[in-house]
Design a protein around this motif. Sequence first.
Motif, PDB file in Angstrom:
ATOM      1  N   ALA A 147       0.810  -1.220   0.000  1.00  0.00           N
ATOM      2  CA  ALA A 147       0.000   0.000   0.000  1.00  0.00           C
ATOM      3  C   ALA A 147       0.838   1.262   0.000  1.00  0.00           C
ATOM      4  N   GLY A 148       0.286   2.302  -0.622  1.00  0.00           N
ATOM      5  CA  GLY A 148       0.841   3.637  -0.517  1.00  0.00           C
ATOM      6  C   GLY A 148       0.443   4.288   0.802  1.00  0.00           C
ATOM      7  N   PHE A 149       0.574   5.588   0.895  1.00  0.00           N
ATOM      8  CA  PHE A 149       0.520   6.239   2.201  1.00  0.00           C
ATOM      9  C   PHE A 149      -0.558   7.316   2.344  1.00  0.00           C
ATOM     10  N   GLU A 150      -1.342   7.519   1.308  1.00  0.00           N
ATOM     11  CA  GLU A 150      -2.442   8.456   1.396  1.00  0.00           C
ATOM     12  C   GLU A 150      -3.699   7.733   1.910  1.00  0.00           C
ATOM     13  N   PRO A 151      -4.691   8.485   2.410  1.00  0.00           N
ATOM     14  CA  PRO A 151      -5.896   7.842   2.947  1.00  0.00           C
ATOM     15  C   PRO A 151      -6.572   6.890   1.965  1.00  0.00           C
ATOM     16  N   LEU A 152      -6.678   7.283   0.705  1.00  0.00           N
ATOM     17  CA  LEU A 152      -7.322   6.398  -0.261  1.00  0.00           C
ATOM     18  C   LEU A 152      -6.461   5.175  -0.564  1.00  0.00           C
ATOM     19  N   ASP A 153      -5.137   5.318  -0.479  1.00  0.00           N
ATOM     20  CA  ASP A 153      -4.268   4.141  -0.597  1.00  0.00           C
ATOM     21  C   ASP A 153      -4.624   3.122   0.478  1.00  0.00           C
ATOM     22  N   MET A 154      -4.745   3.600   1.709  1.00  0.00           N
ATOM     23  CA  MET A 154      -5.026   2.699   2.825  1.00  0.00           C
ATOM     24  C   MET A 154      -6.391   2.032   2.650  1.00  0.00           C
ATOM     25  N   LEU A 155      -7.393   2.828   2.323  1.00  0.00           N
ATOM     26  CA  LEU A 155      -8.743   2.269   2.198  1.00  0.00           C
ATOM     27  C   LEU A 155      -8.824   1.282   1.033  1.00  0.00           C
ATOM     28  N   MET A 156      -8.177   1.610  -0.066  1.00  0.00           N
ATOM     29  CA  MET A 156      -8.222   0.714  -1.218  1.00  0.00           C
ATOM     30  C   MET A 156      -7.487  -0.585  -0.925  1.00  0.00           C
ATOM     31  N   SER A 157      -6.361  -0.513  -0.226  1.00  0.00           N
ATOM     32  CA  SER A 157      -5.622  -1.732   0.103  1.00  0.00           C
ATOM     33  C   SER A 157      -6.431  -2.615   1.054  1.00  0.00           C
ATOM     34  N   ILE A 158      -7.168  -1.991   1.955  1.00  0.00           N
ATOM     35  CA  ILE A 158      -8.010  -2.757   2.876  1.00  0.00           C
ATOM     36  C   ILE A 158      -9.176  -3.400   2.128  1.00  0.00           C
ATOM     37  N   TYR A 159      -9.741  -2.665   1.173  1.00  0.00           N
ATOM     38  CA  TYR A 159     -10.786  -3.260   0.320  1.00  0.00           C
ATOM     39  C   TYR A 159     -10.238  -4.484  -0.420  1.00  0.00           C
ATOM     40  N   MET A 160      -9.041  -4.364  -0.962  1.00  0.00           N
ATOM     41  CA  MET A 160      -8.429  -5.472  -1.698  1.00  0.00           C
ATOM     42  C   MET A 160      -8.185  -6.679  -0.796  1.00  0.00           C
ATOM     43  N   LEU A 161      -7.771  -6.424   0.444  1.00  0.00           N
ATOM     44  CA  LEU A 161      -7.569  -7.523   1.402  1.00  0.00           C
ATOM     45  C   LEU A 161      -8.903  -8.200   1.736  1.00  0.00           C
ATOM     46  N   CYS A 162      -9.912  -7.396   2.009  1.00  0.00           N
ATOM     47  CA  CYS A 162     -11.222  -7.963   2.348  1.00  0.00           C
ATOM     48  C   CYS A 162     -11.769  -8.795   1.191  1.00  0.00           C
ATOM     49  N   LYS A 163     -11.555  -8.325  -0.018  1.00  0.00           N
ATOM     50  CA  LYS A 163     -12.023  -9.062  -1.195  1.00  0.00           C
ATOM     51  C   LYS A 163     -11.298 -10.411  -1.307  1.00  0.00           C
ATOM     52  N   GLN A 164      -9.994 -10.404  -1.063  1.00  0.00           N
ATOM     53  CA  GLN A 164      -9.250 -11.668  -1.071  1.00  0.00           C
ATOM     54  C   GLN A 164      -9.791 -12.628  -0.016  1.00  0.00           C
ATOM     55  N   ILE A 165     -10.028 -12.101   1.171  1.00  0.00           N
ATOM     56  CA  ILE A 165     -10.507 -12.949   2.267  1.00  0.00           C
ATOM     57  C   ILE A 165     -11.867 -13.548   1.929  1.00  0.00           C
TER      58      ILE A 165
ATOM     59  N   GLU B 176     -13.059 -14.150  -0.940  1.00  0.00           N
ATOM     60  CA  GLU B 176     -12.934 -15.086  -2.057  1.00  0.00           C
ATOM     61  C   GLU B 176     -12.023 -16.272  -1.742  1.00  0.00           C
ATOM     62  N   GLY B 177     -11.470 -16.303  -0.534  1.00  0.00           N
ATOM     63  CA  GLY B 177     -10.617 -17.416  -0.134  1.00  0.00           C
ATOM     64  C   GLY B 177      -9.243 -17.410  -0.772  1.00  0.00           C
ATOM     65  N   ARG B 178      -8.800 -16.234  -1.222  1.00  0.00           N
ATOM     66  CA  ARG B 178      -7.484 -16.127  -1.842  1.00  0.00           C
ATOM     67  C   ARG B 178      -6.437 -15.671  -0.840  1.00  0.00           C
ATOM     68  N   ALA B 179      -5.181 -15.979  -1.107  1.00  0.00           N
ATOM     69  CA  ALA B 179      -4.060 -15.521  -0.280  1.00  0.00           C
ATOM     70  C   ALA B 179      -2.917 -15.161  -1.208  1.00  0.00           C
ATOM     71  N   GLU B 180      -2.970 -13.950  -1.736  1.00  0.00           N
ATOM     72  CA  GLU B 180      -2.015 -13.511  -2.739  1.00  0.00           C
ATOM     73  C   GLU B 180      -1.341 -12.219  -2.294  1.00  0.00           C
ATOM     74  N   VAL B 181      -0.277 -11.880  -3.004  1.00  0.00           N
ATOM     75  CA  VAL B 181       0.365 -10.579  -2.824  1.00  0.00           C
ATOM     76  C   VAL B 181      -0.113  -9.675  -3.942  1.00  0.00           C
ATOM     77  N   GLU B 182      -0.851  -8.634  -3.573  1.00  0.00           N
ATOM     78  CA  GLU B 182      -1.343  -7.676  -4.558  1.00  0.00           C
ATOM     79  C   GLU B 182      -0.684  -6.324  -4.319  1.00  0.00           C
ATOM     80  N   ASN B 183      -0.618  -5.544  -5.361  1.00  0.00           N
ATOM     81  CA  ASN B 183       0.073  -4.261  -5.319  1.00  0.00           C
ATOM     82  C   ASN B 183      -0.909  -3.119  -5.560  1.00  0.00           C
ATOM     83  N   GLU B 184      -1.271  -2.414  -4.500  1.00  0.00           N
ATOM     84  CA  GLU B 184      -2.105  -1.217  -4.640  1.00  0.00           C
ATOM     85  C   GLU B 184      -1.283  -0.023  -5.084  1.00  0.00           C
ATOM     86  N   TYR B 185       0.006  -0.012  -4.732  1.00  0.00           N
ATOM     87  CA  TYR B 185       0.887   1.153  -4.926  1.00  0.00           C
ATOM     88  C   TYR B 185       1.572   1.078  -6.293  1.00  0.00           C
ATOM     89  N   THR B 186       0.765   0.843  -7.323  1.00  0.00           N
ATOM     90  CA  THR B 186       1.318   0.608  -8.657  1.00  0.00           C
ATOM     91  C   THR B 186       2.000   1.835  -9.252  1.00  0.00           C
TER      92      THR B 186
END
Length: 361
Positions: free
Chosen positions: A212-230, A232-242
């Motif tokens: 994740a990046g360091f702005e508020p929307l970075d944090m919220l988007m990374s948390i959304y991505m984690l919740c979506k993985q959970i 869906e039963g996935r355990a991957e490394v995703e990159n929000e800070y592209t």
Amino acid sequence: MFKYRDEATAKKILEHIGAMDVDVRLMHICGTHQDTIVRFGLEEMLNDVGVQIAQGPGCPVCVTTSNEIADAITLARNGVTVTAFGDMMRVPTTIGSLFSAKADGADVRIVYSIDDAVQMARDQPDRDLVFVGVGFETTAPSTCVPLHGDDCPENFSVYSCHRICPPIIETLFDLGENRIDGFIMPGHVAVITGTAMFEPVSEQHHVPQVIAGFEPLDMLMSIYMLCKQIKEGRAEVENEYTRLVRPEGNPAAMRLMEETFTPVDRAWRGFPVIKKSALALRPEFESHDATKVHEDILSTTPEVEAEAHGCKCGDVLRGIIKSEQCPMFGKVCKPMNPMGPCMVSAEGNCSIAYRLGSKRL
């Protein structure tokens, strides 16, 4: 920058998280992430949609042990010029701090980069100077650079307190003290290392990670991505800070670290000795390795207690308690009278909670 602080977008992301109906506990490994979470009041917003955020060992100054700081103090009190970043100056030990050593007449100086320290060594060639190197993979490459130069001063050496991320993540699982459903990983580390470094943790422990990046929307988007993985039963490394992190990271910086450092076993504040978790200079750089150059002085470093009596920095760094749950917080322990490094460093959880805890988006 401010497009990453858009309140309407933040509300939409929170609505999407809420619609997933989750009950998750995530952990971050970054003091700057904690600053963003507290500064913008994200914790309360996330709690409302079923997400808890635990603080992890993400402050480099905080995880540096009292023994290492005592070594730096001992060098300073024995005629060596000691240079360090400002956050290191006021970290207390049972033999004082670097600041108190300076007040007693020792030559201790704040620097803003290792280049400042190298120049100081050139300016005083008749006096030994040590740079205390602190930080994760983000700052370690900069410590390497002057050591590879033909003009590195003979009187200059490095006392390395550098740490690396993967071993501490493994240790958090091995200790088994926390429920961790996913990790928010530090974007500035991944800028250097790339994304592959985090993959073994996800594979072995079936835990999702998002860089994740360091702005508020970075944090919220990374948390959304984690919740979506959970969900869906996935355990991957995703990159929000592209916008800054590439899969390969910075190969030149990684190569420089490999040529300069070797991983060694070392304790972290609040943790036991962690295998291959710290960076020591390779033997070919021993003429600039403070642990070798000043071995005689360092052998006189007195024993110090791991923490001041009653300080709970170790528990905070392991995510067991929040800063406000320490009985010293805001009472005996304040920024002007810190009992531990978590109240000293700008990236320390206690300092952030004290300074920013009442501020909201």
